[in-house]
Design a protein around this motif. Structure first.
Motif, PDB file in Angstrom:
ATOM      1  N   TYR A   1       0.837  -1.206   0.000  1.00 25.99           N
ATOM      2  CA  TYR A   1       0.000   0.000   0.000  1.00 25.99           C
ATOM      3  C   TYR A   1       0.872   1.256   0.000  1.00 25.99           C
ATOM      4  CZ  TYR A   1      -3.533  -3.348   1.647  1.00 25.99           C
ATOM      5  OH  TYR A   1      -4.355  -4.424   1.787  1.00 25.99           O
ATOM      6  N   LYS A   2       1.910   1.221   0.821  1.00 24.24           N
ATOM      7  CA  LYS A   2       2.804   2.381   0.920  1.00 24.24           C
ATOM      8  C   LYS A   2       3.478   2.654  -0.432  1.00 24.24           C
ATOM      9  CE  LYS A   2       6.511   4.145   3.894  1.00 24.24           C
ATOM     10  NZ  LYS A   2       7.395   3.816   5.046  1.00 24.24           N
ATOM     11  N   LYS A   3       3.962   1.587  -1.065  1.00 21.00           N
ATOM     12  CA  LYS A   3       4.662   1.716  -2.351  1.00 21.00           C
ATOM     13  C   LYS A   3       3.744   2.288  -3.434  1.00 21.00           C
ATOM     14  CE  LYS A   3       6.972  -1.045  -5.911  1.00 21.00           C
ATOM     15  NZ  LYS A   3       7.344  -2.408  -6.357  1.00 21.00           N
ATOM     16  N   HIS A   4       2.473   1.924  -3.402  1.00 17.00           N
ATOM     17  CA  HIS A   4       1.541   2.314  -4.459  1.00 17.00           C
ATOM     18  C   HIS A   4       0.653   3.502  -4.063  1.00 17.00           C
ATOM     19  CE1 HIS A   4       2.459  -0.996  -7.246  1.00 17.00           C
ATOM     20  NE2 HIS A   4       2.695  -1.702  -6.155  1.00 17.00           N
ATOM     21  N   ASN A   5       1.065   4.206  -3.009  1.00 15.23           N
ATOM     22  CA  ASN A   5       0.339   5.410  -2.567  1.00 15.23           C
ATOM     23  C   ASN A   5      -1.138   5.142  -2.288  1.00 15.23           C
ATOM     24  OD1 ASN A   5       2.617   7.194  -2.760  1.00 15.23           O
ATOM     25  ND2 ASN A   5       2.396   7.100  -4.995  1.00 15.23           N
ATOM     26  N   ILE A   6      -1.398   3.997  -1.679  1.00 11.29           N
ATOM     27  CA  ILE A   6      -2.755   3.632  -1.267  1.00 11.29           C
ATOM     28  C   ILE A   6      -2.889   4.014   0.201  1.00 11.29           C
ATOM     29  CG2 ILE A   6      -4.320   1.690  -0.865  1.00 11.29           C
ATOM     30  CD1 ILE A   6      -2.775   0.406  -3.374  1.00 11.29           C
ATOM     31  N   PRO A   7      -3.865   4.835   0.562  1.00 11.00           N
ATOM     32  CA  PRO A   7      -3.956   5.310   1.943  1.00 11.00           C
ATOM     33  C   PRO A   7      -4.214   4.172   2.928  1.00 11.00           C
ATOM     34  CG  PRO A   7      -5.921   5.914   0.697  1.00 11.00           C
ATOM     35  CD  PRO A   7      -4.954   5.357  -0.289  1.00 11.00           C
ATOM     36  N   THR A   8      -3.417   4.121   3.989  1.00 15.96           N
ATOM     37  CA  THR A   8      -3.562   3.106   5.025  1.00 15.96           C
ATOM     38  C   THR A   8      -3.039   3.687   6.334  1.00 15.96           C
ATOM     39  OG1 THR A   8      -3.187   0.750   5.531  1.00 15.96           O
ATOM     40  CG2 THR A   8      -1.306   1.978   4.662  1.00 15.96           C
TER      41      THR A   8
ATOM     42  N   ASP B   1      -0.758   4.243   9.731  1.00 20.50           N
ATOM     43  CA  ASP B   1       0.676   4.140  10.005  1.00 20.50           C
ATOM     44  C   ASP B   1       0.989   2.766  10.597  1.00 20.50           C
ATOM     45  OD1 ASP B   1       1.039   6.696   9.127  1.00 20.50           O
ATOM     46  OD2 ASP B   1       0.976   7.609  11.117  1.00 20.50           O
TER      47      ASP B   1
ATOM     48  N   ARG C   1      -8.047   1.264  -7.474  1.00 18.54           N
ATOM     49  CA  ARG C   1      -6.593   1.453  -7.523  1.00 18.54           C
ATOM     50  C   ARG C   1      -5.867   0.239  -6.937  1.00 18.54           C
ATOM     51  NH1 ARG C   1      -4.210   6.099  -4.066  1.00 18.54           N
ATOM     52  NH2 ARG C   1      -6.254   6.959  -4.568  1.00 18.54           N
TER      53      ARG C   1
ATOM     54  N   SER D   1      -3.391  -2.048  -9.055  1.00 13.92           N
ATOM     55  CA  SER D   1      -1.988  -2.085  -8.614  1.00 13.92           C
ATOM     56  C   SER D   1      -1.493  -3.521  -8.498  1.00 13.92           C
ATOM     57  CB  SER D   1      -1.827  -1.362  -7.272  1.00 13.92           C
ATOM     58  OG  SER D   1      -2.136   0.006  -7.390  1.00 13.92           O
TER      59      SER D   1
ATOM     60  N   GLN E   1     -11.294  10.835   6.122  1.00 14.48           N
ATOM     61  CA  GLN E   1     -10.336  10.063   5.337  1.00 14.48           C
ATOM     62  C   GLN E   1     -10.837   8.630   5.154  1.00 14.48           C
ATOM     63  OE1 GLN E   1      -5.969  10.490   6.121  1.00 14.48           O
ATOM     64  NE2 GLN E   1      -6.716  11.427   8.021  1.00 14.48           N
TER      65      GLN E   1
END
Length: 376
Positions: free
Chosen positions: A111-118, A120, A234, A238, A256
């Motif tokens: 998720y972090k790599k593909h800019n998917i909100p998650t 921390d 997305r 992805s 959010q």
């Protein structure tokens, strides 16, 4: 699509059973692998094999007899799936997607790599690393592997809770103050066509940490529904995934939407679609993996879905109370999973309750939710 397709399903539980019920209309020849000789799929598939879907040789030998392989549980041998892919068997979801989703650490990094909100998160090797990151609490600790239906998850509110923390590799997810938990089921076929089902709202069992009920459509502003569907789309794009993907998300108090977890298969949050939507999630999954045009996901009726769980204190051959009373209520449909034995909190079936709107469906659901009991 050729005359008769041999579809192999890894896992013979209720999801496989409902998938095969939809598959009858597509003239599919179904093969199922499951370790339980009494699995719900046993009597309705064409070929049933008792064996471990975690074992390389068992999965590989099973898969060689199939045109297409799919799953109804993530905890399968991805190395065997990869070898089958290399030998020309179509595997949906593909081995790489399964590997990523099996490991909650890899899933969060994806998720972090593909800019998917998650939310921390921190990746922890062991409990000692947790002790070095107490500043991150409150948080949820999730085992990287093998978590399922609420198992492998601990809420760590403060230092006192860490005494009972997992020793194994895990993910520490920052506690999210959310307004609602929602889910979007999205599908993609081999041609790249993508469709999403309308957003549903989830209610979780306070004790067992699994979906207790859902409401469809969700009571969420239209703009946020569109955002949730965009995020789910997305995610599946992805992954470059073929099949159906359930994307569970948090709607936070400040508006959010954060992805919590995904499941690359039919999901509890889509059971209602069998009765409430033009196309069920099960038919949609089959359309996707057969590379057929995807069906309309439009709602025909508002719905509430209630899970039927085994009653506390009962362990043994299942018997059902209250079916007649429940079915006397308009708009009530019962789906039993064919499980021979019940135990406390085991998923034994679900009830779909339809209404002209969610309020009417909820009123009817209130009438039946404590009527049916699964005992032994």
């Amino acid at each position: 699509m050729k005359g008769e397709v041999k579809l192999g399903i890894l896992g013979g539980g209720q999801l496989g059973r409902m998938l095969m019920q939809a598959g009858l209309d597509f003239n599919l020849y179904t093969l199922v692998l499951d370790p339980d000789e009494n699995a719900p799929c046993k009597d309705i598939c064409n070929e049933f094999y008792v064996g471990s879907f975690r074992d390389f040789e068992t999965v590989y030998e099973f898969g060689k007899n199939c045109d297409i392989i799919t799953i109804e549980i993530e905890h399968v041998n991805a190395d065997a799936l990869e070898k089958l892919e290399q030998e020309g068997v179509k595997v949906y979801p593909d081995a790489q997607t399964v590997r990523t989703i099996q490991d909650k650490g890899l899933q969060k990094e994806f998720y972090k790599k593909h800019n998917i909100p998650t939310s921390d998160f921190l990746i922890l090797k062991d409990k000692a690393e947790l002790e070095d990151n107490l500043h991150f609490l409150p948080a949820f600790q999730k085992l990287r592997r093998e978590g399922y239906d609420g198992r492998g998850v601990k809420r760590l509110g403060g230092v006192a809770d860490t005494l009972d923390a997992f020793e194994e590799p895990s993910v520490l997810e920052k506690l999210v103050t959310f307004e609602k938990e929602i889910s979007v089921i999205v599908a993609r076929n081999e041609s790249g066509e993508v469709t999403a089902f309308p957003v549903v709202e989830l209610s979780f069992h306070p004790e067992h940490n699994l979906v207790d009920s859902l409401f469809a459509p969700a009571n969420v502003p239209y703009k946020l529904q569109r955002l949730a569907i965009e995020i789910a789309t997305r995610v599946i794009e992805s992954f470059n995934m073929v099949g159906i993907l359930a994307v569970e998300m948090f709607l936070t108090k400040d508006g959010q939407i954060l992805v919590n977890e995904v499941a690359p298969r039919p999901h509890n949050s889509g059971h209602h679609t069998i009765k409430a939507n033009y196309t069920s999630q099960y038919e949609q999954h089959l359309r996707a993996i057969l590379n057929l045009p995807l069906g309309s996901t439009e709602i025909q009726s508002a719905a509430v879905m209630l899970n039927l769980l085994g009653e506390p204190g009962y362990d043994g051959e299942a018997r059902y109370e209250g079916l007649q009373e429940a079915l006397a209520v308009p708009g009530v449909y019962i789906h039993l999973y064919g499980k021979k034995y019940t135990r406390p909190a085991r998923k034994m079936g679900h009830i779909t309750v339809l209404g002209k709107d969610v309020e009417e469906a909820q009123e009817r659901a209130e009438q039946v939710k404590n009527v049916i009991k699964v005992k032994a």
